[in-house]
Scaffold this active site. Structure first.
Site, mmCIF file in Angstrom:
data_model
loop_
_atom_site.group_PDB
_atom_site.id
_atom_site.type_symbol
_atom_site.label_atom_id
_atom_site.label_comp_id
_atom_site.label_asym_id
_atom_site.label_seq_id
_atom_site.Cartn_x
_atom_site.Cartn_y
_atom_site.Cartn_z
ATOM 1 N N GLY A 76 0.818 -1.209 0.000
ATOM 2 C CA GLY A 76 0.000 0.000 0.000
ATOM 3 C C GLY A 76 0.845 1.249 0.000
ATOM 4 N N CYS A 128 5.282 -6.390 1.203
ATOM 5 C CA CYS A 128 5.736 -5.011 1.002
ATOM 6 C C CYS A 128 5.368 -4.144 2.208
ATOM 7 C CB CYS A 128 5.177 -4.474 -0.313
ATOM 8 S SG CYS A 128 5.998 -2.987 -0.857
ATOM 9 N N TYR A 129 4.350 -3.269 2.077
ATOM 10 C CA TYR A 129 3.950 -2.467 3.240
ATOM 11 C C TYR A 129 3.604 -3.376 4.419
ATOM 12 C CZ TYR A 129 1.348 0.707 6.252
ATOM 13 O OH TYR A 129 0.928 1.426 7.331
ATOM 14 N N HIS A 180 6.640 -8.403 -4.416
ATOM 15 C CA HIS A 180 5.236 -8.770 -4.667
ATOM 16 C C HIS A 180 5.149 -10.153 -5.317
ATOM 17 C CE1 HIS A 180 3.274 -4.979 -3.600
ATOM 18 N NE2 HIS A 180 4.460 -4.464 -3.902
ATOM 19 N N GLU A 227 2.574 -11.801 -5.768
ATOM 20 C CA GLU A 227 1.280 -11.939 -6.457
ATOM 21 C C GLU A 227 1.347 -11.543 -7.926
ATOM 22 O OE1 GLU A 227 2.161 -9.741 -4.246
ATOM 23 O OE2 GLU A 227 0.972 -7.910 -4.225
ATOM 24 N N VAL A 279 -20.516 -12.283 -20.519
ATOM 25 C CA VAL A 279 -20.460 -13.446 -19.632
ATOM 26 C C VAL A 279 -21.211 -13.202 -18.315
ATOM 27 C CG1 VAL A 279 -18.912 -15.010 -18.388
ATOM 28 C CG2 VAL A 279 -18.231 -14.094 -20.584
ATOM 29 N N ASP A 280 -20.991 -12.026 -17.705
ATOM 30 C CA ASP A 280 -21.540 -11.803 -16.365
ATOM 31 C C ASP A 280 -23.069 -11.815 -16.357
ATOM 32 O OD1 ASP A 280 -18.883 -11.375 -16.064
ATOM 33 O OD2 ASP A 280 -19.031 -9.209 -15.910
ATOM 34 N N SER A 281 -23.672 -11.010 -17.230
ATOM 35 C CA SER A 281 -25.141 -10.953 -17.194
ATOM 36 C C SER A 281 -25.736 -12.272 -17.675
ATOM 37 C CB SER A 281 -25.680 -9.766 -18.003
ATOM 38 O OG SER A 281 -25.394 -9.905 -19.366
ATOM 39 N N SER A 282 -25.043 -12.981 -18.577
ATOM 40 C CA SER A 282 -25.562 -14.275 -19.044
ATOM 41 C C SER A 282 -25.576 -15.290 -17.903
ATOM 42 C CB SER A 282 -24.697 -14.827 -20.173
ATOM 43 O OG SER A 282 -24.658 -13.918 -21.229
ATOM 44 N N LYS A 301 -13.834 -13.074 -12.440
ATOM 45 C CA LYS A 301 -14.324 -13.396 -13.792
ATOM 46 C C LYS A 301 -14.051 -14.864 -14.181
ATOM 47 C CE LYS A 301 -15.562 -11.199 -17.787
ATOM 48 N NZ LYS A 301 -16.431 -10.011 -17.844
#
Ligand code: XMP
Length: 521
Positions: free
Chosen positions: A61, A88-89, A177, A179, A234-237, A377
């Site tokens: 951060g 990190c932070y 990091h 990640e 994709v999301d709304s489907s 997603k």
């Protein structure tokens, strides 16, 4: 009869101190099959029950512990023998709270890929070190004195305390990091932390949540009606199929055709949802209204705002036609939720006003239902697959809510929309034909307002320029342009110029994000 109370779901908590990449930490942990949740330091302090928490990760951060006021958590948390990993932070905060010293210094700052070397064996770094390990650094502050009983596990040339540990307290810290993909083998750090140190079990996956989600929807909605804005993304489907599975007849889907979609796309999607998935779906053709409102508008932000507002107006009008609707379903995803509540309270500067059908106003007279709000997603894609959503829809490239309006730079006319739809159609089909579509995160054609001179046959032409974009990315936040072969570039350029009237020049966008963005406007 007594019912068995289910055991609370094991999780790893990620405390977000405002890093741009905190989301990736949660993804890495979930990819390992362990549920993870991101919360702010304030939310963390309010947590009453630590029973299901197998471990805590403190993110990076922008704050600095070298100032009087800095973002923190109570020191007592570090003394409860819960495994903790500071990134990190997070590492600097652990050191500060436990009596170490941190200094801000230009000399010690490290940005970018940095070589790291192992100093002692640790549970955190089992199988992490290869012959030459590079890690991704982004810090100015550095620990200059370790807290009592901490040991150095690895160092870089400029920073001695790059990985530290107090294995008895189960507290670990990494200055880099793990990640981000630029760190070699970073996933191994999470694997070691989650399984060897936290002793978490691999029992999380989205498919195992499907029935639970369906039951929750049934319990919340009961016999009421739900309305859903369906875009075919994709999301709304997935939201539509999930709710349909839960409540069948009581779901009404509305598709608003803005006229700014890809060639033939909207009608095809409408047919698929109506006839294949048998949803109750209504198609509203509003393209004239959109075109009219967008006439002579060339400012990107104005375009976005007009489309967003108009979409909501039309949707509201249609929704009112259905009586007794109590709920509005939205495809809000976990990253949307995380981004809308920053840990620092500061708003990052706005680049674009994003609009999508999931961004409907909360002021409408409906209760919101957002079944995907805890998922990423890729998890939603898996859920879609298990609900029978076709591969074609699941693997579709993202498409922005404002559609082709932000891919026609400058003012929009029906003629330009038609030209762009044709060029884009050829481009996407060529990608599919050459097995490139699924290697690319997002590809599209755009129309530049620039007309230039060309020669076709013996005739002078004066036509538009088509820009092609294709990027690889993990989540759209950063992106690299895709390197096509010269053959492909030659072929696509010829095909577009030979088949689309109105275009006499094709260019390929070779910028990454940042400094560019994926869309042009
Ligand atoms: P940018 O252009 O910001 O795009 O780099 C990042 C990703 O977001 C998509 N995008 C949008 N999606 N509504 C959406 O639903 C929007 O208004 C919008 N604007 C950009 C873009 O296509 C890319 O995938």
């Amino acid at each position: 009869m007594k019912t068995l109370k289910s055991r609370p779901r094991e999780k790893i908590i990620i405390i977000d101190f405002g890093s741009q990449v905190t989301k990736l930490i949660a993804r890495r942990v979930r990819d390992l099959g362990v549920y993870s949740e991101i919360i702010t330091p304030k939310e963390f302090v309010r947590l009453g029950d630590f029973q299901a928490i197998k471990g805590i990760i403190l993110s990076g951060g922008p704050s600095t512990v070298t100032k009087k006021r800095f973002q923190t958590i109570p020191k007592r948390i570090l003394l409860q023998n819960i495994p903790i990993l500071g990134i990190c932070y997070g590492l600097q905060l652990i050191s500060k709270l436990l009596g170490g010293k941190i200094k801000s210094s230009n000399k010690r700052r490290e940005f970018g890929k940095t070589y790291i070397s192992e100093k002692r064996k640790s549970l955190l770094t089992a199988n992490f070190f290869k012959s030459k390990n590079y890690v991704w650094m982004s810090h100015e502050d550095a620990v200059i004195k370790l807290p009592k009983n901490f040991k150095i596990v690895a160092s870089t040339e400029d920073s001695k305390m790059t990985i530290i540990e107090n294995s008895q307290m189960k507290i670990y810290g990494v200055q880099f990091h793990p990640e981000v993909t630029h760190t070699n083998n970073g996933k191994q750090i999470f694997k070691n932390f989650v399984f060897s140190i936290c002793k978490a079990k691999k029992e999380w996956n989205i498919i195992s949540q499907k029935n639970k989600l369906i039951k929750e929807i049934q319990k919340n909605i009961k016999k009421e009606k739900v309305i859903c804005a369906l875009s075919g993304g994709v999301d709304s489907s997935v939201v539509a199929l999930l709710i349909n599975k839960a409540i069948k007849k009581n779901l009404i889907c509305i598709m608003v055709d803005t006229g700014l979609m890809r060639k033939n796309e909207f009608k095809n999607i409408f047919r698929i949802f109506k006839y294949k998935y048998k949803l109750n779906v209504k198609l509203i053709n509003s393209s004239d209204i959109f075109l009219n409102k967008l006439k002579n508008i060339s400012n990107p932000e104005k375009k976005r705002k007009i489309i967003g507002k108009l979409f909501i107006k039309i949707f509201e009008k249609e929704a009112k036609k259905f009586k007794n609707v109590k709920f509005l379903a939205q495809g809000t995803l976990y990253p949307d939720i995380i981004e809308s509540r920053t840990s620092t309270g500061s708003k990052t500067s706005k680049i674009k006003s994003h609009h999508n059908v999931g961004g409907l106003p909360k002021k409408m007279n409906f209760k919101l239902i957002e079944p995907l709000k805890n998922f990423f997603k890729d998890e939603v894609r898996k859920l879609g697959k298990s609900l029978g959503l076709s591969k074609k829809i699941i693997s579709r490239h993202p498409f922005p809510g404002p559609g082709l309006a932000i891919r026609i730079v400058g003012n929009i006319t029906p003629e330009k929309i038609k030209i762009l739809q044709e060029a884009d159609h050829i481009y996407i089909n060529q990608l599919i034909k050459n097995n490139l579509y699924n290697k690319i995160w997002q590809a599209y054609a755009a129309l530049l307002p620039l007309r230039t001179v060309g020669v076709m046959g013996d005739t002078r032409t004066y036509e538009y320029t088509c820009l092609l974009r294709a990027v690889t990315s993990e989540d759209g936040m950063t992106a690299d342009y895709y390197s096509f072969s010269k053959d492909f570039i030659d072929e696509i350029s010829n095909k577009i110029i030979n088949n689309v009237r109105g275009i006499n020049r094709v260019v390929y966008d070779i910028t990454s994000k940042p400094p560019s963005t994926i869309e042009l406007e």
